[in-house]
Design a protein around this motif. Structure first.
Motif, mmCIF file in Angstrom:
data_model
loop_
_atom_site.group_PDB
_atom_site.id
_atom_site.type_symbol
_atom_site.label_atom_id
_atom_site.label_comp_id
_atom_site.label_asym_id
_atom_site.label_seq_id
_atom_site.Cartn_x
_atom_site.Cartn_y
_atom_site.Cartn_z
ATOM 1 N N PRO A 41 11.539 -29.926 11.668
ATOM 2 C CA PRO A 41 10.149 -31.631 11.634
ATOM 3 C C PRO A 41 11.190 -33.006 11.917
ATOM 4 N N THR A 501 -0.718 -27.972 19.483
ATOM 5 C CA THR A 501 -0.369 -27.638 17.627
ATOM 6 C C THR A 501 0.652 -27.436 17.945
ATOM 7 N N GLU A 504 2.285 -30.963 15.147
ATOM 8 C CA GLU A 504 1.062 -30.457 14.247
ATOM 9 C C GLU A 504 1.339 -29.159 13.730
ATOM 10 N N ARG A 505 2.031 -27.895 14.228
ATOM 11 C CA ARG A 505 2.736 -27.107 13.336
ATOM 12 C C ARG A 505 3.217 -26.932 12.671
ATOM 13 N N HIS A 506 4.080 -27.687 13.212
ATOM 14 C CA HIS A 506 5.496 -28.785 12.004
ATOM 15 C C HIS A 506 4.880 -29.916 11.095
ATOM 16 N N GLY A 507 4.048 -30.212 10.876
ATOM 17 C CA GLY A 507 3.460 -31.626 9.954
ATOM 18 C C GLY A 507 3.755 -32.678 10.015
ATOM 19 N N ILE A 508 3.914 -32.435 11.946
ATOM 20 C CA ILE A 508 4.321 -33.965 12.414
ATOM 21 C C ILE A 508 2.419 -34.004 13.128
ATOM 22 N N HIS A 509 1.656 -35.593 12.165
ATOM 23 C CA HIS A 509 0.293 -35.837 13.205
ATOM 24 C C HIS A 509 0.475 -37.940 13.628
ATOM 25 N N ASN A 521 5.825 -37.575 9.220
ATOM 26 C CA ASN A 521 5.484 -36.793 9.500
ATOM 27 C C ASN A 521 5.013 -36.250 8.277
ATOM 28 N N MET A 522 3.626 -35.699 7.678
ATOM 29 C CA MET A 522 3.263 -35.325 6.529
ATOM 30 C C MET A 522 3.748 -34.907 5.647
#
Length: 522
Positions: A41, A501, A504-509, A521-522
């Motif tokens: 990420p 996706t 989003e798969r790596h927590g990036i929104h 990066n959530m």
């Protein structure tokens, strides 16, 4: 006795080789454990913020946002002002005017204009003028007026939905630019992820090649010592030397491949950092997880239809074309406008005869008459026009309808392409998972064969050539397992890119800030 000495020497040599192999692996693992590399990420966020190509697409969002403002500004209030000075001398036939009339006029206007979303256009004007002429009782005279002019379309250009068409289309185009930016960001993140996996493969392969070379080098040194002791023939040393040259070549190729991938990843990140990347065992295991079960096709297909940015672009384009088609159909109608005007005015000045001094007033006095409504005027009516045949408007409306159909076909084609690509990626993921299972079984068998050959060497039943072969097979098997696992994760990355996706798969929104998409990066 000689045979026993040779067996003992071979046993000692094999034990030395085995101990050295274990020691090298432990030292290498310890060295890796002390180093650390960035997680995926973090790399993706760096690429999404630093890549110049993506920055160019980011500007498209700002331009589209400004276009929304441009279209909405059509309904802003407008201030205007004019000032004129004119004069004339007109020749006349009457004797009383000695053959000419002189006049001079100064006029100033200030006002407000505004268009409304209903189609109504309005103008409010405050006008003042000063005139001097030989033919008026008042010389000079001062006149002031306030006038309101209105024009409301009743057929063509009537209604909020028609007059807001360009504003709504610009808003949709902003959404399209955001979807295009998001699509490019997802493509870039896929390239970064694939390059990272390739770098991980290259560096791990390079490490295995280094370990393989060290094993051969230690075996060569042991063989030279045994040759000097007269325990083995010279061919054993020559075999080890040949193997060392081959391992050196493999190591050189691995380093070359590693350098190429480093430059590729640096280009995507717009930075020179990839050469220093290294990962400890925990990070490698976190990056290269074992194959897992995948959701069934229908669920993934519906997810792709909801998340794909390129499909969203076509849906937005359909909406924009529908709005344009509605507007152009309205333009086929005739022009029928209600027009109205109302005004009040005041007049004052200096009477040319001294018998009426009450008219000896100045400019500001004209506003008193304006406020009292001493003079007024109004008008109302209808304005109609219609081009005979009206072919241009009808042709433009038909073009809009055809464009709607064209985009609908493209949308269907893209949906079918997504379905086909999704099936391909699922098949690829399944097959790479199977290849990993086979490669893992191959590695287990190769390691077992190497262990058996080691025992044979300890018993004096093997030689350098066979040990090197089994040793090479074991290293190759480990590299094959690594490559199979890398290919599985690359297939997984491609699958999530098809689904839309992979961020989003790596927590990036995504979030909106200052009219553009930002990533966090959530």
């Amino acid at each position: 006795m000689t045979t026993k000495r040779m067996k003992l020497a071979r046993l000692l040599a094999s034990m030395i080789v085995l101990l050295l192999f274990v020691g090298i692996v432990q030292v290498s693992a310890a060295g890796i454990a002390q180093s650390s590399g960035p997680d995926l990420p973090t790399l993706l966020l760096q690429g999404l913020t630093q890549n110049p190509g993506l920055k160019a697409y980011r500007i498209d969002q700002l331009q589209a946002s400004e276009e929304v403002t441009v279209q909405a500004a059509r309904f802003d209030l407008e201030l205007f002002a004019t000032g004129t000075q004119s004069g004339s001398r007109s020749l006349v036939a009457e004797q009383a005017y000695a053959g000419s009339i002189d006049s001079e006029l100064s006029r100033a206007e200030v006002g407000l204009r505004k268009s409304f979303t209903s189609g109504l256009s309005s103008t409010l004007t405050l006008a003042s003028e000063r005139g001097e002429t030989d033919t008026t009782t008042l010389d000079p005279y001062y006149a002031s007026s306030v006038q309101l002019d209105l024009q409301q379309p009743l057929l063509r250009n009537f209604g909020h939905s028609i007059n807001l068409t360009d504003v709504q289309i610009s808003q949709i185009q902003l959404q399209q630019s955001q979807a295009l930016f998001l699509e490019q960001a997802r493509n870039l993140s896929l390239q970064i992820e694939l390059a990272l996996y390739e770098l991980l493969r290259a560096k791990q392969t390079e490490l295995l090649r280094e370990q393989s070379r060290e094993l051969v080098l230690e075996l060569l040194n042991a063989n030279r010592a045994r040759l000097a002791a007269g325990v083995i023939p010279v061919t054993e040393v020559q075999e080890a030397e040949t193997a060392l040259a081959g391992r050196d070549l493999q190591l050189a190729l691995a380093r070359k491949n590693s350098d190429l991938v480093v430059h590729q990843l640096d280009g995507l990140l717009n930075d020179r950092v990839a050469a220093s990347f290294s990962w400890n065992e925990t990070q490698v295991n976190n990056l290269l997880t074992r194959p897992a079960a995948v959701a069934e096709f229908n669920t993934l297909y519906q997810q792709a239809l909801e998340e794909r940015a390129d499909l969203r672009q076509l849906i937005d384009q359909q909406q924009a074309l529908a709005l344009r088609s509605r507007y152009l159909i309205n333009q086929v109608r005739p022009n029928l406008d209600l027009v109205a005007s109302v005004a009040v005015n005041g007049l004052t000045g200096k009477e040319q005869s001294d018998n009426l001094p009450q008219f000896d007033s100045r400019y500001l006095d004209s506003y008193q008459g304006l406020a009292n409504g001493d003079g007024y005027q109004w008008s109302a009516g209808l304005s109609f026009s219609f081009p005979l045949g009206n072919r241009a408007a009808e042709a433009r409306a038909e073009q809009a309808r055809l464009a709607e159909r064209q985009v609908d076909y493209r949308k269907r084609e893209l949906e079918r392409a997504i379905e086909t690509e999704l099936r391909q990626r699922l098949a690829e993921l399944m097959r790479t998972g199977e290849q990993f299972a086979i490669a893992e079984r191959f590695q287990t068998l190769a390691e077992r064969s190497f262990e058996q050959e080691q025992r044979r060497l300890e018993e004096g039943l093997s030689d350098t050539f066979r040990v090197l072969n089994f040793q090479g097979d074991m290293i190759d098997a480990r590299i094959e397992r690594l490559s199979a696992l890398i290919e599985y994760h690359k297939s997984q990355a491609r699958l999530h890119q098809v689904l839309g996706t992979n961020l989003e798969r790596h927590g990036i929104h995504t979030r909106f800030e200052n009219k553009e998409i930002r990533f966090e990066n959530m």
